[in-house]
Motif scaffolding. Structure first.
Motif, short mmCIF file in Angstrom:
data_model
loop_
_atom_site.label_atom_id
_atom_site.label_comp_id
_atom_site.label_asym_id
_atom_site.label_seq_id
_atom_site.Cartn_x
_atom_site.Cartn_y
_atom_site.Cartn_z
N ILE A 33 1.99 -3.62 14.53
CA ILE A 33 2.64 -4.36 13.44
C ILE A 33 4.14 -4.09 13.56
O ILE A 33 4.58 -2.95 13.44
CB ILE A 33 2.13 -3.90 12.06
N PRO A 34 4.92 -5.14 13.81
CA PRO A 34 6.36 -4.94 13.96
C PRO A 34 7.04 -4.64 12.62
O PRO A 34 6.59 -5.08 11.57
CB PRO A 34 6.86 -6.26 14.54
N ASN A 35 8.11 -3.85 12.68
CA ASN A 35 8.94 -3.55 11.51
C ASN A 35 8.14 -3.02 10.33
O ASN A 35 8.41 -3.34 9.18
CB ASN A 35 9.74 -4.79 11.09
N TYR A 36 7.18 -2.17 10.61
CA TYR A 36 6.26 -1.67 9.59
C TYR A 36 6.90 -0.65 8.66
O TYR A 36 6.62 -0.62 7.48
CB TYR A 36 5.05 -1.05 10.29
N ALA A 37 7.77 0.19 9.20
CA ALA A 37 8.38 1.26 8.41
C ALA A 37 9.79 1.50 8.94
O ALA A 37 10.27 0.78 9.81
CB ALA A 37 7.54 2.53 8.50
N LEU A 38 10.40 2.56 8.42
CA LEU A 38 11.74 2.93 8.86
C LEU A 38 11.71 4.28 9.59
O LEU A 38 10.91 5.15 9.24
CB LEU A 38 12.69 3.06 7.67
N TRP A 39 12.58 4.44 10.55
CA TRP A 39 12.82 5.75 11.15
C TRP A 39 13.50 6.61 10.09
O TRP A 39 14.14 6.07 9.17
CB TRP A 39 13.70 5.63 12.39
N PRO A 40 13.45 7.93 10.20
CA PRO A 40 14.05 8.80 9.18
C PRO A 40 15.54 8.55 8.94
O PRO A 40 16.02 8.75 7.83
CB PRO A 40 13.82 10.21 9.72
N LYS A 41 16.27 8.11 9.94
CA LYS A 41 17.71 7.86 9.78
C LYS A 41 18.02 6.38 9.63
O LYS A 41 19.18 5.97 9.71
CB LYS A 41 18.47 8.45 10.96
N GLY A 42 16.97 5.57 9.39
CA GLY A 42 17.15 4.14 9.19
C GLY A 42 16.78 3.34 10.42
O GLY A 42 16.63 3.87 11.51
N GLY A 43 16.64 2.06 10.23
CA GLY A 43 16.22 1.16 11.30
C GLY A 43 14.71 1.02 11.33
O GLY A 43 13.98 2.00 11.13
N PHE A 44 14.25 -0.20 11.55
CA PHE A 44 12.82 -0.46 11.55
C PHE A 44 12.11 0.12 12.76
O PHE A 44 12.68 0.21 13.85
CB PHE A 44 12.56 -1.97 11.53
N CYS A 45 10.85 0.47 12.56
CA CYS A 45 9.99 0.86 13.68
C CYS A 45 8.66 0.16 13.53
O CYS A 45 8.22 -0.16 12.43
CB CYS A 45 9.81 2.38 13.77
N ASP A 46 8.03 -0.08 14.65
CA ASP A 46 6.70 -0.68 14.69
C ASP A 46 5.66 0.41 14.48
O ASP A 46 5.94 1.59 14.66
CB ASP A 46 6.45 -1.34 16.05
N THR A 47 4.45 -0.01 14.13
CA THR A 47 3.35 0.95 14.08
C THR A 47 2.18 0.39 14.86
O THR A 47 1.97 -0.83 14.90
CB THR A 47 2.94 1.32 12.65
N THR A 48 1.44 1.27 15.50
CA THR A 48 0.28 0.91 16.28
C THR A 48 -0.95 1.53 15.64
O THR A 48 -0.94 2.72 15.30
CB THR A 48 0.41 1.42 17.73
N TYR A 49 -2.00 0.74 15.49
CA TYR A 49 -3.25 1.22 14.90
C TYR A 49 -4.27 1.51 15.98
O TYR A 49 -4.36 0.80 16.97
CB TYR A 49 -3.80 0.19 13.90
N PHE A 50 -5.05 2.58 15.75
CA PHE A 50 -6.11 3.02 16.64
C PHE A 50 -7.36 3.33 15.83
O PHE A 50 -7.27 3.65 14.65
CB PHE A 50 -5.70 4.32 17.36
N TYR A 51 -8.51 3.29 16.51
CA TYR A 51 -9.74 3.77 15.90
C TYR A 51 -10.57 4.52 16.95
O TYR A 51 -10.36 4.35 18.15
CB TYR A 51 -10.57 2.63 15.29
N LYS A 52 -11.49 5.34 16.46
CA LYS A 52 -12.43 6.00 17.35
C LYS A 52 -13.77 6.11 16.65
O LYS A 52 -13.85 6.61 15.52
CB LYS A 52 -11.96 7.40 17.76
N ALA A 53 -14.80 5.62 17.32
CA ALA A 53 -16.16 5.77 16.83
C ALA A 53 -16.64 7.15 17.27
O ALA A 53 -16.50 7.52 18.43
CB ALA A 53 -17.07 4.68 17.39
N LEU A 54 -17.16 7.92 16.33
CA LEU A 54 -17.65 9.26 16.63
C LEU A 54 -19.13 9.19 16.96
O LEU A 54 -19.92 8.69 16.15
CB LEU A 54 -17.41 10.20 15.45
N GLY A 55 -19.49 9.67 18.15
CA GLY A 55 -20.90 9.63 18.57
C GLY A 55 -21.69 10.80 18.07
O GLY A 55 -21.21 11.76 17.56
#
Length: 189
Positions: free
Chosen positions: A167-189
């Protein structure tokens, strides 16, 4: 962002490095660990990690965050894990197990943090493995997380997590400026 400050290398430890242990904390242990957890969070934010806080992060705000986490542990809504060596807490991760009624099988992996002094010692991988084991022990079959860190993405992929998307521009870096976020999942066997 919940998973951006972590161990970027898994090389099995440095020569002469103190042994690292990873454990789940009881609520009493979590209370006692707040100063060390606070140090790790302050270090990660100062190092530029997008983990929900803006820089400069003051100690009182960081301690307040950990007090809320401890309350979640007390209520059975969170599982808090720490990585420690002879100098104290050097990393942490949480599982948010308190989920809505239609998602009892799932937990969110949150706030994967490793102090900069402990990078490249396998701490991130050890925390991930322990979190997955704690999830299984809690009866969870699916874990999800998000990250703004390319180093974290490599760790998660090596651990068998599946990248869902960015997801682009999801949040801010601590000193400002947008950052993207990447989502992951894991199925536990």
């Amino acid at each position: 962002m919940d998973s951006a400050c972590l161990d970027s290398g898994q090389r099995g430890g440095e020569s002469g490095a103190a042994a690292v242990t990873v454990r789940v904390l009881s609520s009493t242990e979590a209370h006692a660990a707040v100063p060390g957890l606070t140090d790790v969070l302050l270090d990660c934010v100062a190092g530029g990690a997008s983990v929900s806080f803006m820089a400069p992060l003051d100690r009182a705000t960081a301690e307040g965050f950990w007090s809320q986490v401890v309350a979640g542990v007390e209520q059975g809504e969170r599982i808090l894990l720490v990585a420690e060596d002879g100098e104290g807490v050097l990393g942490t991760v949480q599982l948010v197990v308190g989920q809505p009624p239609n998602q009892p099988h799932r937990a969110d992996l949150s706030k994967m943090l490793v102090h900069r002094r402990a990078r490249r010692r396998g701490v991130g991988a050890a925390l991930m493995q322990a979190a997955e084991e704690a999830g299984r022990a809690a009866g969870k079959t699916l874990l999800v997380l998000d990250t703004a860190s390319p180093e974290a993405e490599r760790l998660y992929e090596r651990a068998g997590w599946v990248k869902v998307g960015v997801i682009p521009n999801y949040a801010l870096w601590p000193k400002g400026g947008f950052c993207d976020t990447t989502y992951f999942y894991k199925a536990l066997g």
